[in-house]
Motif scaffolding. Structure first.
Motif, short mmCIF file in Angstrom:
data_model
loop_
_atom_site.label_atom_id
_atom_site.label_comp_id
_atom_site.label_asym_id
_atom_site.label_seq_id
_atom_site.Cartn_x
_atom_site.Cartn_y
_atom_site.Cartn_z
N ALA A 39 0.38 -8.14 -1.59
CA ALA A 39 1.05 -8.07 -2.97
C ALA A 39 0.08 -8.10 -3.96
O ALA A 39 0.48 -7.68 -5.21
N LEU A 94 5.45 -12.84 -2.11
CA LEU A 94 6.07 -11.34 -2.25
C LEU A 94 7.50 -11.63 -2.02
O LEU A 94 8.13 -10.87 -2.81
N HIS A 115 6.55 -4.83 0.74
CA HIS A 115 5.34 -4.58 0.07
C HIS A 115 5.34 -3.13 -0.44
O HIS A 115 4.71 -2.78 -1.43
#
Length: 282
Positions: A21, A82, A58
């Motif tokens: 991330a 994330l 992601h």
């Protein structure tokens, strides 16, 4: 009876996902290739999906493209930072615990190759699908990174497990059948990437979340061992000095059973005789 230790570290997996991330989106060159393939295959399905689970937060572009189809999208992510940044649920796929039959599409663009309990993960995803729901995914599979594998086994490098075991095409098909999916389809695309050196490959693997998650973590490479691996990798170069490494992307799909789906013919229902078919033609 004590359980064997897990093959992969969930803590290392979470750290890898959170590191992804922090990198620029363009650093992970595999993600858009996988996303395009999955979206292309999804476009060939003639029905619509109103409730979708995307495993992995992601790839913001993939999430946006799925939302653009009009589906309600839920994100599930192993990296806690994330997950927090994207509004995803956090956890490992082989421990996912959501209401049964709560999705009609599950998309899994990578990560299957490093799950501790693969059959349990598939059983859980199968249970999350409503009847006639679709599981669609991809992962880096058997036969990938052959030049790196040879380099890591070069002289002067400790013989410690550093590379993940890989799942092959036939095993994936068998797993889908064993875990209750109907109409399973498994195929492979081969992606060849040319590198100037081993360190460039390592950067790509880290950016794609494909570095080692083995548990316990092997001792770090010494400077000498890293140099030997780099030299062994470079020794496999083409005449132009670049090394062609291979990624085999295994794509898979399976449906939650439904009475209206096509059914295989009942054994013994055929009208043609095998003996007759094998007779020499006059």
């Amino acid at each position: 009876m004590s359980q064997p230790p897990p093959l992969f570290s969930t803590a290392r997996h979470a750290a890898q996902r959170d590191r992804m991330a922090r990198l620029p989106a363009a650093a992970n060159f595999i993600a858009p290739i996988v996303a395009d393939t999955l979206l292309d295959r999804l476009s060939m399905v003639t029905r619509t999906f109103s409730r979708t689970l995307l495993i992995g937060a992601h790839d913001a572009a993939l999430a946006d493209q799925l939302r653009a189809t009009g589906t309600g999208l839920t994100l599930f992510e192993a990296g806690p930072r994330l997950a927090e940044a994207t509004g995803a649920l956090v956890g490992e796929v082989d421990a996912i615990d959501l209401p049964l039959a709560s999705f009609d599409l599950i998309v899994w663009p990578g990560g299957f190759e490093a799950v501790n309990d693969v059959p349990d993960a598939l059983v859980r995803l199968r249970a999350l699908l409503a009847p006639d729901g679709l599981l669609l995914g991809a992962f880096v599979g058997d036969g990938s990174l052959p030049r790196q594998r040879r380099a890591v086994m070069s002289d002067g490098v400790r013989s410690i497990a550093r590379l993940h075991p890989q799942i092959d095409l036939s095993s994936m098909g068998n797993l889908l059948q064993r875990t209750g999916f109907a109409l399973p389809v498994v195929d492979v695309d081969t992606l060849t990437v040319r590198y100037g050196d081993w360190f460039a490959l390592v950067r790509d693997l880290r950016a794609a979340g494909l570095s080692s998650r083995l548990s316990p973590a092997p001792p770090p490479l010494t400077r000498d061992e890293a140099a030997r691996i780099a030299a062994a990798f470079a020794a496999q170069a083409d005449p132009d000095g670049r090394i062609a490494e291979i990624f085999r992307l295994i794509h898979f799909s399976g449906w939650a059973p439904h009475p209206d789906q096509p059914q295989p013919a009942r054994r013994g229902s055929g009208s043609a005789s095998l003996a007759e078919a094998l007779k020499p033609k006059k």
